[in-house]
Design a protein around this motif. Structure first.
Motif, PDB file in Angstrom:
ATOM      1  N   ILE A   6       0.834  -1.210   0.000  1.00  0.00           N
ATOM      2  CA  ILE A   6       0.000   0.000   0.000  1.00  0.00           C
ATOM      3  C   ILE A   6       0.870   1.263   0.000  1.00  0.00           C
ATOM      4  CG2 ILE A   6      -0.311   0.107   2.533  1.00  0.00           C
ATOM      5  CD1 ILE A   6      -3.174   0.787   0.094  1.00  0.00           C
ATOM      6  N   PHE A   7       2.020   1.166   0.621  1.00  0.00           N
ATOM      7  CA  PHE A   7       2.937   2.318   0.682  1.00  0.00           C
ATOM      8  C   PHE A   7       3.479   2.659  -0.695  1.00  0.00           C
ATOM      9  CE2 PHE A   7       3.207  -0.353   4.457  1.00  0.00           C
ATOM     10  CZ  PHE A   7       2.717   0.521   5.409  1.00  0.00           C
ATOM     11  N   GLU A   8       3.628   1.622  -1.512  1.00  0.00           N
ATOM     12  CA  GLU A   8       4.192   1.837  -2.853  1.00  0.00           C
ATOM     13  C   GLU A   8       3.145   2.402  -3.811  1.00  0.00           C
ATOM     14  OE1 GLU A   8       7.407  -1.804  -2.247  1.00  0.00           O
ATOM     15  OE2 GLU A   8       5.500  -2.201  -3.227  1.00  0.00           O
ATOM     16  N   LYS A  15      -5.864  11.917  -1.575  1.00  0.00           N
ATOM     17  CA  LYS A  15      -6.679  11.780  -0.365  1.00  0.00           C
ATOM     18  C   LYS A  15      -7.660  10.627  -0.465  1.00  0.00           C
ATOM     19  CE  LYS A  15      -6.034  16.489   0.992  1.00  0.00           C
ATOM     20  NZ  LYS A  15      -6.449  17.857   0.892  1.00  0.00           N
ATOM     21  N   ASP A  37       5.409  14.879  11.444  1.00  0.00           N
ATOM     22  CA  ASP A  37       5.066  14.175  10.214  1.00  0.00           C
ATOM     23  C   ASP A  37       4.182  12.988  10.560  1.00  0.00           C
ATOM     24  OD1 ASP A  37       5.108  13.382   7.568  1.00  0.00           O
ATOM     25  OD2 ASP A  37       6.778  12.001   7.936  1.00  0.00           O
ATOM     26  N   LEU A  38       3.219  12.717   9.697  1.00  0.00           N
ATOM     27  CA  LEU A  38       2.389  11.532   9.875  1.00  0.00           C
ATOM     28  C   LEU A  38       2.574  10.672   8.630  1.00  0.00           C
ATOM     29  CD1 LEU A  38       0.242  10.085  11.593  1.00  0.00           C
ATOM     30  CD2 LEU A  38      -1.505  11.387  10.370  1.00  0.00           C
ATOM     31  N   PRO A  39       3.502   9.715   8.692  1.00  0.00           N
ATOM     32  CA  PRO A  39       3.871   9.003   7.467  1.00  0.00           C
ATOM     33  C   PRO A  39       2.897   7.887   7.105  1.00  0.00           C
ATOM     34  CG  PRO A  39       5.224   8.264   9.303  1.00  0.00           C
ATOM     35  CD  PRO A  39       4.255   9.258   9.857  1.00  0.00           C
ATOM     36  N   LEU A  40       1.650   8.229   6.825  1.00  0.00           N
ATOM     37  CA  LEU A  40       0.669   7.219   6.413  1.00  0.00           C
ATOM     38  C   LEU A  40       0.525   7.257   4.888  1.00  0.00           C
ATOM     39  CD1 LEU A  40      -2.173   7.598   9.088  1.00  0.00           C
ATOM     40  CD2 LEU A  40      -0.352   5.884   8.989  1.00  0.00           C
ATOM     41  N   PRO A  41      -0.024   6.194   4.302  1.00  0.00           N
ATOM     42  CA  PRO A  41      -0.200   6.171   2.845  1.00  0.00           C
ATOM     43  C   PRO A  41      -1.126   7.294   2.378  1.00  0.00           C
ATOM     44  CG  PRO A  41      -0.654   4.008   3.800  1.00  0.00           C
ATOM     45  CD  PRO A  41      -0.503   4.952   4.940  1.00  0.00           C
ATOM     46  N   GLU A  42      -0.904   7.726   1.147  1.00  0.00           N
ATOM     47  CA  GLU A  42      -1.803   8.709   0.524  1.00  0.00           C
ATOM     48  C   GLU A  42      -2.380   8.052  -0.713  1.00  0.00           C
ATOM     49  OE1 GLU A  42      -0.236  12.977   0.895  1.00  0.00           O
ATOM     50  OE2 GLU A  42       1.570  11.762   1.132  1.00  0.00           O
ATOM     51  N   VAL A  43      -3.558   7.453  -0.524  1.00  0.00           N
ATOM     52  CA  VAL A  43      -4.183   6.680  -1.592  1.00  0.00           C
ATOM     53  C   VAL A  43      -5.666   7.018  -1.652  1.00  0.00           C
ATOM     54  CG1 VAL A  43      -2.566   4.731  -1.515  1.00  0.00           C
ATOM     55  CG2 VAL A  43      -4.528   4.753   0.035  1.00  0.00           C
ATOM     56  N   TYR A 484       8.001  -1.987   6.275  1.00  0.00           N
ATOM     57  CA  TYR A 484       8.369  -1.237   5.069  1.00  0.00           C
ATOM     58  C   TYR A 484       9.146   0.016   5.468  1.00  0.00           C
ATOM     59  CZ  TYR A 484       7.835   1.700   0.952  1.00  0.00           C
ATOM     60  OH  TYR A 484       8.076   2.513  -0.121  1.00  0.00           O
ATOM     61  N   ARG A 486      10.537   3.495   3.809  1.00  0.00           N
ATOM     62  CA  ARG A 486      10.606   4.391   2.655  1.00  0.00           C
ATOM     63  C   ARG A 486      12.039   4.659   2.224  1.00  0.00           C
ATOM     64  NH1 ARG A 486       6.993   5.240   5.598  1.00  0.00           N
ATOM     65  NH2 ARG A 486       4.886   5.328   4.798  1.00  0.00           N
TER      66      ARG A 486
END
Ligand SMILES: Cc1ncc(COP(=O)(O)O)c(C=O)c1O
Lengths: 489, 459
Positions: A6-8, A15, A37-43, A484, A486
């Motif tokens: 999902i990160f990729e 959003k 920072d909130l390093p969550l996926p952006e999908v 994972y 980054r």
């Protein structure tokens, strides 16, 4: 497998699900406590749906076909269970609501306790434990506290057969007790002679699985219970294998004092790819006061007086309780599913389930017994254990057979458990598989046994038809890539 | 035959193949006097009938999604995006077992790997496991992990009194056979600064929660250093509400050694409190003392990426009585819910949820503080929950809100149940689900109670 993580899939600025605009004035934020920072996926929502749908398709599951994983009772999970557990009046109740506002839930819990009592013969049940192993910990702590309460503080020794599941010794040592392993005899029963040396004032009791993990009913069960009781000990029953016994025999009647159920095995609640389970614990009367708090009771007075103000079903804290074993009341939505299932089966249905589970296992065994070495040759119960090795195919192991089964589109059995059988293949078809599905499985097993001799590399290199080929477990353990990153990919 | 597909002919053929005459012969080894008991279960129902019964039971409950609710205390009413249940309903996910056969479980394994990564990112930690049963059992496992880090040579653990009462209780239940000294919460009023002073060289861990049970954000700055210094490397374990991490600095940044909590807010319903999810993360150097399943990345024989259960030599099926824990089944599908939830909301969405919780709770607190008879007790900043000192016992107020007010309101948690010195203190939770109208009505109802109570007292 080509599915990215999902990160990729993440695209900066994209959003997902939207929330309503804030309808209250903003308050001041504590600036020094905020994260940078909130390093969550952006999908997007579509990305999410497609990603997880594609992932789902990489799984094997009961809904696809036979899943004869021994000791796990992978029976069909009725769809009505899911509908029932998702009713808004169940999903939408907070555990700390006033008891008067959750009488439907408490009714269900009370009656599930009653159903489990009827099936097992125990006098009291706690629904709080979250899984089988959690039920074991609960039961062992109850045994310990019972002895302490009687002033027998010297008792510290639990006997555990060498065929036992790993959770049994682990639960015992977590409880601060000493584990003594007892060998099995030539018929696969607990070795009575070996037990005798421990029948003394240090005995807490024994943890026994019946039918045991070989799928065999212990022919000494009554004698074992008697012997342990005479030495002042208690008998713990690992109820993982209740699917062979419900409606056939009640464990409490033969001398088991405390037992956990696995609602996620025997009572058809789905396993969820690793949980949630539910591991209610049943006890005989003398242990009832030690159950984890709380349990659900029915206030007889309230019913008689028909007073509207007093709840009919309430929580009750047993006076000598070992304490609570998890937050709130247990895995309620799993309880709904088990209740639904038992309600649909009744006396006759539960007995039939056990009978056909045993019929399917013995039938499958009859189909392969001349080909796969059978270390204990008896009528089995709901499962059996054969060896995954052949004299005329010396390089082939149980693991190879398991992986080759994948190529044929079915799920392998449990392997390398129980530890007392070499190259163990532990097979539990369950009652919900048809004769045709069991026959198909037998045919595949026989075919693989042939291949083991004619083309062993086909097995060594299996699976060939799976989302990935055989995975390197040693590499995983050495690399320890457990998340994972980054920065590194 | 319910869920048993066999025909009579098939049954006969199978018995014959086995070499027995009748079903009873399969149970020859069950002592005859115990065989075939009458159970006395209720007569079986069909699917149609059973759903009717269950619908009735479910409707006998007051649904907190349809009723203005200010109850939290560990379980929170949040919006669950529709995609979560969609994914959870896939039979490929929910009817699979624990992923022992990795090659045909890549869906589950990949999702758990993502989950572990998300938990690490959220908490600021290096490694996470595949879950514990809930926050309370995760707390007990944190205590056991820290105990094992010191190989059992230290026996003392200090608990903040503001740790969830269920967590404190479950820690005691789990460890009752281990001979530990559990201190810190004897005096429930003791401030955190004083409780930390109990950490000494015999201490293996200090356990604290933030936002704590009263909703307050604990000052973690410097806490890890203090625990590490006073306790000569004793571990700091922090319980945390995962939604708050959409906004707040994660405990990992403050030097916490273990971060855990209950994942219920991450896309799980109320469900009467279970099943939820215990998330758990620690530092890489403690990975071998951590309990639970762990998924790791690897490759197949062709070099393709794949995922497997790894570092299993910690676990019960390998190490038996020397295992780090007895845990086997955990909260598989719940971790999938959390993974989908965090993905669907994402970076922007989770922050918005956290902000909505913060602002709405503060709006509610401000309005309640302005009411005569009510005092908001907050010495520290709070997140989505706060304590109100009320003009009467909370049970009375809640009864009024539920039964006497114009319509039903589920009030906050009665803190006197766990903290006797807080005799008239209500723990009020406000989330993004509480609309402004709902909050305003709650405030009006509290005002009405105070008026009515005033009348009662005077009468
Ligand atoms: C015999 C036996 N006992 C105990 C357990 C543990 O049950 P759970 O996974 O629900 O904790 C299992 C699970 O496979 C089992 O097979």
């Amino acid at each position: 497998m080509t599915e990215p993580l999902i990160f990729e899939l993440s695209i900066p600025g994209r959003k997902g699900v939207r929330l309503p605009e804030l309808d209250v004035p903003e308050s001041e934020l504590p600036a020094d406590l905020l994260r940078d920072d909130l390093p969550l996926p952006e999908v997007s929502e579509v990305d999410v749906v497609r990603h997880y749908l594609r992932l789902s398709q990489l799984n094997y599951a009961v809904d696809k076909g036979i899943y004869p994983l021994g000791s796990c009772t992978m029976k069909y999970n009725p769809k009505i269970n899911e509908v029932a557990a998702r009713l808004p009046g169940f999903v939408g109740i907070h555990p700390l609501q006033d008891e008067l506002t959750v009488q439907g839930a408490l009714y269900l819990m009370y009656h599930l306790q009653e159903q489990l009592k009827a099936i097992s013969g125990f006098d009291a049940i706690s629904l709080q434990p979250a899984a089988g192993a959690h039920g074991e910990l609960t039961g062992v702590l109850i045994m310990r506290k019972y002895h302490l309460d009687r002033g027998e503080t010297q008792r510290d020794t639990m006997l555990i057969p060498d065929s036992a599941h790993g959770t049994n010794p682990a639960s015992t040592s977590m409880s601060g007790l000493r584990v003594v392993e007892i060998p099995s005899d030539a018929r696969g029963n607990v070795d009575l002679e070996a037990m005798k040396a421990y029948m003394n004032e240090r005995l807490i009791g024994i943890m026994i699985t019946n039918p045991n993990t070989l799928g065999l009913f212990d022919e000494n069960l009554e004698a074992i219970c008697q012997m342990v009781h005479e030495a002042g000990g208690l008998v713990y029953g690992d109820g993982a294998n209740m699917n062979a016994l419900m409606g056939i025999m009640r464990p409490a009647e033969i001398g088991i004092d405390v037992m956990h159920f696995n609602l996620h095995k025997t009572f058809s609640t789905p396993h969820g790819g690793g949980g949630p389970g539910s591991g209610p614990v049943g006890v005989v009367a003398k242990l009832a006061d030690f159950l984890p708090a709380p349990i659900v009771v029915k206030e007889v007075d309230a019913e008689e007086e028909a007073e509207e103000e007093a709840p009919l079903y309430t929580f009750y804290d047993p006076p000598k309780s070992i304490g609570r074993v998890k937050s709130f009341w247990g895995h309620f939505s799993v309880m709904i599913k088990a209740y639904t299932y038992i309600r649909m089966l009744g006396d006759e249905g539960v007995r039939r389930a056990a009978e056909y589970a045993v019929l399917n296992a013995n039938y499958l065994l009859s189909r392969i017994r001349d080909v796969y070495p059978l270390p204990y040759d008896r009528i089995c119960k709901h499962e059996f254990v054969v060896e995954g090795r052949f004299e005329d195919a010396p390089g082939v192991r149980a693991l190879d057979i398991a992986k080759r089964l994948i190529d044929y589109g079915v799920h392998p059995p449990t392997n390398y458990f129980p530890l007392i059988v070499h190259e163990a293949l532990m097979i539990e078809p369950t009652e919900t598989e048809s004769k045709q599905e069991v026959d198909r499985y037998a045919d595949i097993l026989l075919k693989i046994a042939e291949e083991a001799k004619t083309d062993p590399d086909l097995l060594h290199e299996a699976p060939h038809n799976a989302p990935v080929r055989r995975l390197d477990e040693v590499y995983a353990a050495r690399q320890k890539i457990l998340r994972y990153r980054r920065d590194q990919q | 035959m319910v869920f048993v597909p066999h025909t009579e002919e098939e049954r006969q053929a199978m018995l014959k193949a086995i070499g027995v005459e009748k079903m009873d012969d399969l149970f020859y080894d069950v002592p005859a006097r115990y065989r075939y008991p009458t159970l006395g279960l209720e007569a079986p129902l069909t699917e149609m009938e059973v759903l009717e019964e269950l619908r009735e039971l479910s409707e006998a409950n007051l649904n907190a999604y349809r009723t203005p609710t200010f109850l939290g205390a560990g379980i929170y009413r949040h919006w669950v995006p529709a995609v979560v249940d969609y994914v959870l309903s896939r039979g490929e996910f929910y009817t699979a077992y624990t992923p022992y056969q990795a090659e045909i479980s890549q869906g589950t394994l990949t999702a758990i790997f993502e989950y572990q990564s998300l938990i690490c990112d959220l908490t600021g930690m290096e490694v996470a496991n595949a879950s514990h049963y809930d926050g309370a059992t995760a707390a007990a496992e944190a205590v056991i992990q820290a105990y094992n880090v010191f190989r059992g040579k230290r026996k003392k653990v200090v608990l903040a009194p503001t740790l969830h009462p269920h967590y404190r209780e479950v820690i005691r239940t789990y460890t009752q056979g281990m001979g530990l000294e559990i201190v810190g919460d004897e005096a429930l009023e003791k401030p955190l600064e004083e409780v930390v002073e109990m950490v000494d060289e015999q201490t293996f861990a200090f356990i604290v929660q933030t936002p704590n049970f009263f909703g307050e954000i604990e000052p973690l700055e410097g806490l890890a250093d203090e625990v590490h210094t006073r306790g000569k490397k004793a571990l700091l374990a922090v319980a945390v509400n995962p939604i708050s991490l959409g906004l707040l600095k994660p405990p990992g940044e403050y030097g916490a050694d273990i971060v855990f909590g209950d994942g219920q807010p991450l896309g799980l319903g109320l469900n009467f409190g279970g099943p939820t999810l215990g998330f758990y993360a620690t530092k890489m150097r403690y990975v071998h003392q951590m309990a639970g399943r762990i998924v790791g990345e690897t490759k197949d024989v062709e070099g393709k990426r794949g995922f497997v259960l790894t570092l299993t030599s910690r676990e019960q099926h390998i190490r038996r009585h020397r295992a780090t824990s007895n845990i086997c089944s955990n909260q598989g599908i719940m971790t999938l819910a959390a993974t989908v939830y965090l993905s669907a909301l994402g970076k922007d969405g989770l922050r918005k949820v956290a902000l909505a919780n913060y602002h709405k709770a503060h709006y509610a607190a401000e309005r309640i503080a302005a009411l005569p008879g009510y005092t908001v007790v907050a010495d520290k900043p709070f997140f989505n929950e706060f304590v109100v000192e009320c003009p009467a016992p909370v049970a009375e107020i809640n009864d009024f809100l539920l039964n006497e007010w114009d319509y039903e309101i589920i009030g906050g948690y009665d803190l006197s149940r766990d903290y006797p010195h807080l005799a008239r203190h209500m723990l009020v939770a406000v989330t993004e689900m509480n609309g402004r109208d709902e909050i305003d009505d709650f405030v009006e109802a509290l005002r009405a109670f105070a008026d009515y109570h005033q009348v009662e007292v005077e009468a």
